[in-house]
Design a protein around this motif. Structure first.
Motif, PDB file in Angstrom:
ATOM      1  N   GLN A 294       0.823  -1.206   0.000  1.00  0.00           N
ATOM      2  CA  GLN A 294       0.000   0.000   0.000  1.00  0.00           C
ATOM      3  C   GLN A 294       0.859   1.258   0.000  1.00  0.00           C
ATOM      4  O   GLN A 294       0.557   2.228  -0.708  1.00  0.00           O
TER       5      GLN A 294
ATOM      6  N   MET B 160     -11.365  -1.759  -0.208  1.00  0.00           N
ATOM      7  CA  MET B 160      -9.994  -2.021  -0.632  1.00  0.00           C
ATOM      8  C   MET B 160      -9.824  -1.933  -2.145  1.00  0.00           C
ATOM      9  O   MET B 160      -8.724  -2.117  -2.659  1.00  0.00           O
TER      10      MET B 160
ATOM     11  N   GLN C 131      -4.697   0.678  -1.336  1.00  0.00           N
ATOM     12  CA  GLN C 131      -4.888  -0.634  -1.955  1.00  0.00           C
ATOM     13  C   GLN C 131      -5.650  -0.503  -3.272  1.00  0.00           C
ATOM     14  O   GLN C 131      -5.398  -1.257  -4.222  1.00  0.00           O
TER      15      GLN C 131
ATOM     16  N   HIS D 273      -3.290   0.178  -5.968  1.00  0.00           N
ATOM     17  CA  HIS D 273      -2.610  -1.069  -6.358  1.00  0.00           C
ATOM     18  C   HIS D 273      -3.456  -1.837  -7.370  1.00  0.00           C
ATOM     19  O   HIS D 273      -2.945  -2.285  -8.410  1.00  0.00           O
ATOM     20  N   HIS D 274      -4.749  -1.975  -7.086  1.00  0.00           N
ATOM     21  CA  HIS D 274      -5.627  -2.725  -7.994  1.00  0.00           C
ATOM     22  C   HIS D 274      -5.817  -1.993  -9.319  1.00  0.00           C
ATOM     23  O   HIS D 274      -5.859  -2.624 -10.381  1.00  0.00           O
TER      24      HIS D 274
END
Length: 242
Positions: A36, A80, A108, A111-112
């Protein structure tokens, strides 16, 4: 948890005064893990929007922010971000603003988004009700999404549930004519409350006789999988702005 520091709404926008007092929670911190922290450092400049950059006098302009003209959709409580990234990828036709109060959830989500190569999503950290009230103009939204909000199942906590008449009136005021409010929960008593409140909100009509079909673009979320594993039913709702 409520934030008493909500900014004053410009009375010229025609909002009922009680919207000014409706808030859902106070932004929480949270320590970032390595993934993260790296995602925040590498991608915040691209995907993150600071709510303090906007005001009632300088409202959120989706076309300007996203650099293209497309229907503006807001997701309240994106968690998230795994499903947010998947939905953004499935709905490339929209500009999606994801709202999340929890900083690790925001990071997060970056990140995705990076892994999926999603470009039509922006993320804002803050209280979804305050952002709707202060930053989103009346009739600006094509859709609003509220998927698996905290059900606050204990009787003493019922007043903390986000879906109440003031909230649904606020959402309705931000939807354009024909715009859609989508909700989902795996907690049946909350589903019944959602249905009753939305059904009595001026300007909203149920697009189905009762419960809605799950939108094809919405993946099975972590909360949904957890609810199904526990034997709970999933309830979807879809209300349209008259």
């Amino acid at each position: 948890m409520q934030d008493s520091r909500i900014r004053t709404v410009n009375p010229a926008d025609g909002l009922p005064a009680h919207f000014r007092r409706v808030v859902s929670f106070h932004p929480r911190g949270g320590r970032l893990n390595d993934v993260q922290r790296r995602a925040w450092n590498e991608h915040a400049d691209h995907w993150y929007l600071d709510p303090e950059s906007f005001s009632p006098q300088n409202p959120f302009d989706g076309d300007a922010i996203f650099g293209r003209s497309a229907p503006l959709v807001i997701e309240i409580g994106s968690g998230m971000g795994e499903s947010t990234a998947a939905m953004g990828l499935a709905r490339k036709d929209i500009n999606l603003l994801a709202i999340e109060v929890y900083k690790p959830g925001v990071a997060q989500t970056f990140h995705h988004l990076a892994r999926a190569g999603v470009e039509n999503v922006r993320v804002m950290r803050g209280d979804g009700v305050q952002i709707l009230t202060d930053l989103i103009g009346p009739g600006a939204l094509a859709e609003a999404w509220l998927f698996f909000p905290d059900p606050w199942p204990k009787t003493k906590h019922l007043k903390r549930r986000l879906v109440n008449p003031a909230f649904t009136e606020l959402v309705a005021s931000r939807l354009r004519r024909g715009g859609v409010f989508r909700l989902a929960t795996d907690w049946e008593p909350y589903a019944e409350q959602m249905l009753a409140v939305c059904a009595t909100t001026k300007g909203l009509r149920n697009a189905y006789p009762g419960w809605a079909a799950r939108p094809e673009f919405r993946p099975r979320t972590r909360f949904e999988r957890r609810g199904l594993a526990a034997g709970r039913e999933i309830f979807d709702l879809e209300f349209a702005r008259r």
